[in-house]
Design a protein around this motif. Structure first.
Motif, mmCIF file in Angstrom:
data_model
loop_
_atom_site.group_PDB
_atom_site.id
_atom_site.type_symbol
_atom_site.label_atom_id
_atom_site.label_comp_id
_atom_site.label_asym_id
_atom_site.label_seq_id
_atom_site.Cartn_x
_atom_site.Cartn_y
_atom_site.Cartn_z
ATOM 1 N N ARG A 52 -20.313 81.313 -31.179
ATOM 2 C CA ARG A 52 -21.043 79.888 -30.939
ATOM 3 C C ARG A 52 -21.362 79.632 -29.659
ATOM 4 O O ARG A 52 -20.356 79.830 -28.706
ATOM 5 C CB ARG A 52 -20.312 78.825 -31.524
ATOM 6 C CG ARG A 52 -20.062 79.013 -33.026
ATOM 7 C CD ARG A 52 -19.027 77.868 -33.703
ATOM 8 N NE ARG A 52 -19.926 76.659 -33.989
ATOM 9 C CZ ARG A 52 -19.290 75.454 -34.457
ATOM 10 N NH1 ARG A 52 -18.187 75.562 -34.439
ATOM 11 N NH2 ARG A 52 -20.203 74.547 -34.386
ATOM 12 N N ARG A 109 -12.840 72.611 -36.560
ATOM 13 C CA ARG A 109 -13.181 72.211 -35.097
ATOM 14 C C ARG A 109 -14.107 71.237 -34.742
ATOM 15 O O ARG A 109 -13.736 70.402 -33.813
ATOM 16 C CB ARG A 109 -13.581 73.619 -34.562
ATOM 17 C CG ARG A 109 -13.611 73.655 -32.918
ATOM 18 C CD ARG A 109 -15.078 73.478 -32.595
ATOM 19 N NE ARG A 109 -15.423 73.169 -31.080
ATOM 20 C CZ ARG A 109 -16.284 72.256 -30.580
ATOM 21 N NH1 ARG A 109 -17.172 71.672 -31.403
ATOM 22 N NH2 ARG A 109 -16.473 72.140 -29.294
ATOM 23 N N ASP A 110 -15.101 71.421 -35.387
ATOM 24 C CA ASP A 110 -16.171 70.349 -35.067
ATOM 25 C C ASP A 110 -15.609 68.715 -35.613
ATOM 26 O O ASP A 110 -16.036 67.869 -34.789
ATOM 27 C CB ASP A 110 -17.387 70.562 -35.730
ATOM 28 C CG ASP A 110 -18.200 71.779 -35.262
ATOM 29 O OD1 ASP A 110 -17.888 72.184 -34.251
ATOM 30 O OD2 ASP A 110 -19.168 72.389 -35.904
ATOM 31 N N ARG A 153 -14.772 76.544 -38.252
ATOM 32 C CA ARG A 153 -15.687 76.014 -37.380
ATOM 33 C C ARG A 153 -15.791 74.548 -37.731
ATOM 34 O O ARG A 153 -15.997 73.675 -37.189
ATOM 35 C CB ARG A 153 -16.889 76.851 -37.357
ATOM 36 C CG ARG A 153 -16.710 78.018 -36.535
ATOM 37 C CD ARG A 153 -17.807 78.927 -36.698
ATOM 38 N NE ARG A 153 -17.823 80.049 -35.785
ATOM 39 C CZ ARG A 153 -18.586 81.149 -35.649
ATOM 40 N NH1 ARG A 153 -19.693 81.015 -36.431
ATOM 41 N NH2 ARG A 153 -18.601 81.770 -34.653
ATOM 42 N N GLN A 154 -15.808 74.313 -39.290
ATOM 43 C CA GLN A 154 -15.756 72.932 -39.395
ATOM 44 C C GLN A 154 -14.708 72.054 -39.021
ATOM 45 O O GLN A 154 -14.958 70.632 -38.795
ATOM 46 C CB GLN A 154 -15.869 72.911 -41.084
ATOM 47 C CG GLN A 154 -17.232 73.298 -41.611
ATOM 48 C CD GLN A 154 -17.103 73.554 -43.171
ATOM 49 O OE1 GLN A 154 -16.219 73.506 -43.775
ATOM 50 N NE2 GLN A 154 -18.451 73.667 -43.849
ATOM 51 N N LEU A 162 -20.371 75.808 -26.837
ATOM 52 C CA LEU A 162 -19.307 74.884 -27.241
ATOM 53 C C LEU A 162 -18.825 74.101 -25.951
ATOM 54 O O LEU A 162 -18.631 74.449 -25.146
ATOM 55 C CB LEU A 162 -18.146 75.517 -27.781
ATOM 56 C CG LEU A 162 -18.576 76.320 -29.001
ATOM 57 C CD1 LEU A 162 -17.386 77.147 -29.521
ATOM 58 C CD2 LEU A 162 -18.861 75.271 -30.375
ATOM 59 N N ASP A 210 -14.964 80.199 -27.956
ATOM 60 C CA ASP A 210 -15.300 81.593 -28.393
ATOM 61 C C ASP A 210 -15.196 82.726 -27.290
ATOM 62 O O ASP A 210 -16.129 82.370 -26.267
ATOM 63 C CB ASP A 210 -16.597 81.605 -29.144
ATOM 64 C CG ASP A 210 -16.482 80.872 -30.682
ATOM 65 O OD1 ASP A 210 -15.395 80.280 -30.729
ATOM 66 O OD2 ASP A 210 -17.278 80.998 -31.378
ATOM 67 N N THR A 243 -11.221 81.456 -30.728
ATOM 68 C CA THR A 243 -11.595 82.593 -31.621
ATOM 69 C C THR A 243 -12.126 83.746 -30.580
ATOM 70 O O THR A 243 -12.816 83.340 -29.577
ATOM 71 C CB THR A 243 -12.825 82.253 -32.318
ATOM 72 O OG1 THR A 243 -12.542 81.081 -33.261
ATOM 73 C CG2 THR A 243 -13.104 83.354 -33.463
ATOM 74 N N PRO A 250 -9.722 71.331 -29.891
ATOM 75 C CA PRO A 250 -10.150 72.283 -30.977
ATOM 76 C C PRO A 250 -8.800 72.505 -31.610
ATOM 77 O O PRO A 250 -8.661 72.880 -33.017
ATOM 78 C CB PRO A 250 -10.968 73.090 -30.330
ATOM 79 C CG PRO A 250 -11.201 72.640 -29.306
ATOM 80 C CD PRO A 250 -10.364 71.775 -28.829
ATOM 81 N N LEU A 269 -14.445 81.906 -40.907
ATOM 82 C CA LEU A 269 -15.077 81.064 -39.860
ATOM 83 C C LEU A 269 -15.784 79.820 -40.083
ATOM 84 O O LEU A 269 -15.811 78.878 -39.109
ATOM 85 C CB LEU A 269 -15.892 82.501 -39.232
ATOM 86 C CG LEU A 269 -15.431 83.557 -38.410
ATOM 87 C CD1 LEU A 269 -16.340 84.513 -38.086
ATOM 88 C CD2 LEU A 269 -14.136 83.099 -37.512
ATOM 89 N N GLN A 270 -16.269 79.923 -41.137
ATOM 90 C CA GLN A 270 -17.078 78.494 -41.572
ATOM 91 C C GLN A 270 -16.136 77.423 -41.845
ATOM 92 O O GLN A 270 -16.248 76.384 -41.314
ATOM 93 C CB GLN A 270 -17.788 78.747 -42.971
ATOM 94 C CG GLN A 270 -18.465 77.513 -43.358
ATOM 95 C CD GLN A 270 -19.079 77.548 -44.601
ATOM 96 O OE1 GLN A 270 -18.544 78.244 -45.632
ATOM 97 N NE2 GLN A 270 -20.479 77.490 -44.582
#
Length: 205
Positions: free
Chosen positions: A88, A45-46, A42-43, A91, A96, A60, A56, A38-39
């Motif tokens: 999260r 995605r950001d 998410r990185q 967003l 999510d 998720t 994105p 997930l880390q």
């Protein structure tokens, strides 16, 4: 723009993953894997959204089992029922989601397929707890619904059985879903592909 891929996080709940008295034997391993998966996602995605103004590319879905007090510990609103990994908030694109279920197959809740179809999802990346129960049933449900799936090896596990260790059960599940056309890859390899391509997708692409 459609999100071709969805990550399905199956039943990562406190009773199964963090409670010392009830968690699966390999809870630490799958929690570490889930954290890393997930880390990285998410990185990516950001970076896509905030630095490159790109969509994105994935959503998720956190699947959350619930049952009655007579059935078990995953009672709605209790600590054992709570999610280890939480969606999260805030967003920009609302990627999510949480989907509840009361049987093994997450596709028993029509909301899941509705979310996936609305976002143009074609492939699912799946990991979670327990391998031979809700993870496998959800894999079969996804295949039956026409989705391509990738099961992340090393990021799912279960309790031992009298004649099988958790690792043996994990391998048996992987063999069964692979026989139905699923892709099974080590979670580390999948994440490596995502990082190289800057996108969350099936690592077979």
């Amino acid at each position: 723009m459609p999100s071709k891929t969805a990550i399905l996080v199956v039943d990562f709940q406190n009773s199964l993953a963090t409670d010392p008295g009830t968690k699966i034997p390999h809870a630490a391993r799958v929690c570490e894997a889930g954290t890393s998966i997930l880390q990285v996602a998410r990185q990516i995605r950001d970076t896509r959204v905030r630095e490159h103004s790109l969509p994105p590319g994935f959503i998720t879905v956190f699947v959350q089992h619930q049952e009655s007090p007579e059935e078990g510990l995953l009672v709605f609103g209790t600590d054992p029922w709570g999610l280890v990994f939480k969606p999260r908030q805030g967003l920009e694109n609302g990627e999510d989601f949480v989907v509840a279920k009361s049987v093994r197959n997450a596709f028993s809740n029509s909301v899941l397929e509705q979310i996936l179809r609305e976002h143009g999802v074609e492939e699912l990346v799946i990991f979670g707890i327990q391998s031979e129960c809700c993870v496998e049933a959800t894999c079969h449900g996804a295949i039956d619904a026409g989705f391509a799936i990738t099961l992340l090896s090393g990021a799912h596990s279960t309790y031992p059985e009298p004649e099988a260790r958790p690792e043996e059960i994990e391998a048996q599940v992987e063999a069964r879903v692979r026989a139905r056309g699923a892709t099974v890859v080590r979670w580390e390899d999948a994440v490596e592909v995502w990082e190289k391509k800057g996108q969350v997708l099936g690592p077979y692409q």
